[in-house]
Design a protein around this motif. Sequence first.
Motif, PDB file in Angstrom:
ATOM      1  N   GLU A 140       0.813  -1.213   0.000  1.00 14.70           N
ATOM      2  CA  GLU A 140       0.000   0.000   0.000  1.00 14.70           C
ATOM      3  C   GLU A 140       0.849   1.266   0.000  1.00 14.70           C
ATOM      4  N   LEU A 141       2.012   1.201   0.622  1.00 19.49           N
ATOM      5  CA  LEU A 141       2.878   2.375   0.637  1.00 19.49           C
ATOM      6  C   LEU A 141       3.425   2.667  -0.759  1.00 19.49           C
ATOM      7  N   LEU A 142       3.670   1.621  -1.531  1.00 18.76           N
ATOM      8  CA  LEU A 142       4.175   1.805  -2.898  1.00 18.76           C
ATOM      9  C   LEU A 142       3.100   2.267  -3.876  1.00 18.76           C
ATOM     10  N   LEU A 143       1.830   2.253  -3.441  1.00 23.25           N
ATOM     11  CA  LEU A 143       0.742   2.679  -4.317  1.00 23.25           C
ATOM     12  C   LEU A 143       0.443   4.175  -4.222  1.00 23.25           C
ATOM     13  N   VAL A 144       1.070   4.874  -3.292  1.00 26.31           N
ATOM     14  CA  VAL A 144       0.751   6.290  -3.102  1.00 26.31           C
ATOM     15  C   VAL A 144       1.352   7.126  -4.232  1.00 26.31           C
ATOM     16  N   GLN A 145       0.802   8.295  -4.399  1.00 21.67           N
ATOM     17  CA  GLN A 145       1.316   9.212  -5.418  1.00 21.67           C
ATOM     18  C   GLN A 145       2.709   9.683  -5.029  1.00 21.67           C
ATOM     19  N   GLY A 146       3.603   9.682  -6.019  1.00 19.84           N
ATOM     20  CA  GLY A 146       4.981  10.096  -5.763  1.00 19.84           C
ATOM     21  C   GLY A 146       5.853   9.007  -5.173  1.00 19.84           C
ATOM     22  N   ALA A 147       5.384   7.743  -5.217  1.00 14.74           N
ATOM     23  CA  ALA A 147       6.143   6.636  -4.646  1.00 14.74           C
ATOM     24  C   ALA A 147       7.469   6.418  -5.368  1.00 14.74           C
ATOM     25  N   THR A 148       7.504   6.655  -6.683  1.00 16.45           N
ATOM     26  CA  THR A 148       8.742   6.432  -7.448  1.00 16.45           C
ATOM     27  C   THR A 148       9.873   7.322  -6.934  1.00 16.45           C
ATOM     28  N   GLU A 149       9.598   8.600  -6.784  1.00 21.28           N
ATOM     29  CA  GLU A 149      10.614   9.544  -6.329  1.00 21.28           C
ATOM     30  C   GLU A 149      11.087   9.226  -4.900  1.00 21.28           C
ATOM     31  N   LYS A 150      10.194   8.661  -4.103  1.00 22.32           N
ATOM     32  CA  LYS A 150      10.555   8.340  -2.718  1.00 22.32           C
ATOM     33  C   LYS A 150      11.294   7.009  -2.600  1.00 22.32           C
ATOM     34  N   ALA A 151      10.976   6.048  -3.488  1.00 26.10           N
ATOM     35  CA  ALA A 151      11.538   4.704  -3.369  1.00 26.10           C
ATOM     36  C   ALA A 151      12.905   4.556  -4.028  1.00 26.10           C
ATOM     37  N   VAL A 152      13.137   5.235  -5.152  1.00 30.55           N
ATOM     38  CA  VAL A 152      14.402   5.074  -5.884  1.00 30.55           C
ATOM     39  C   VAL A 152      15.628   5.374  -5.017  1.00 30.55           C
ATOM     40  N   SER A 191      15.246   1.630 -12.939  1.00 30.19           N
ATOM     41  CA  SER A 191      16.177   1.974 -11.853  1.00 30.19           C
ATOM     42  C   SER A 191      16.586   0.748 -11.049  1.00 30.19           C
ATOM     43  N   LEU A 192      15.791  -0.318 -11.149  1.00 31.99           N
ATOM     44  CA  LEU A 192      16.098  -1.547 -10.416  1.00 31.99           C
ATOM     45  C   LEU A 192      17.177  -2.374 -11.110  1.00 31.99           C
TER      46      LEU A 192
END
Length: 247
Positions: A140-152, A191-192
């Motif tokens: 669910e945390l990875l589904l939020v808006q802006g998850a890409t910028e936060k996870a990379v 990025s992975l």
Amino acid sequence: MQKSESHGSLQMRNRVTGTCEKRTSSGSQVKHRSVIHQNKSSSTNSTNFAKKPHPRPSDKLNPKTIDPFSDQPRASSAFAAIYSKGGIPCRLVHGSVKHRLQWDCLPETLPFDPLLITLAEGLRETKHPYTFVSREGFKELLLVQGATEKAVPLLPRLIPVLKAALTHSDGEVFERGLNALVQLSSVVGPSLNDHLKHLLTSLSKRLMDKKFKEPITSALQKLEHHGGGGSLMIIKAKIPTYCSISS
């Protein structure tokens, strides 16, 4: 004649007196032994009483009362300790059909560092509710808006944690790690690829198990889809038997 009678009476009295003295002496010895035995018994009883005090009525009312001065049981893992202290800002809601998570605040307002890493560490848990909270929380945390910028930016720290789940001896832990890897790849995309080689060895070993062959093949195809041509080259290099979705 009187002297002899007197002498005989004296002897008789002496015998009676001696008998009485013997009886008295033996009686005293019996009493003395009885007193010693009683002292020993009372001493033993007092020792047993000290060791095993009589239960109080309150003990029956509170059979599991915790001694505040005793050592408290420690949490079984770091994730369990964080969860028990409220470090995971969500709670498990038991539904009639299925369980769900209820967040204390909107997930998109939460910082990924260190929450996403903590949830990834929880994937190695084998007990409820930690298994459910870590799996659903990560997704669910990875589904939020802006998850890409936060996870990379967290990938260098996330990959070793996911690898630990993929190398776990428990099959369910491995499957949770595999699903989390696919979810992460759908968010971070190519990025992975720079970190993919560190995970493929674990997948290659499990691929020999018939139980995991299909889910691993499906996961590799999704990794290829999300990572593009670069991911296909890496996968082929590590797992030559991989069947590409394009083949």
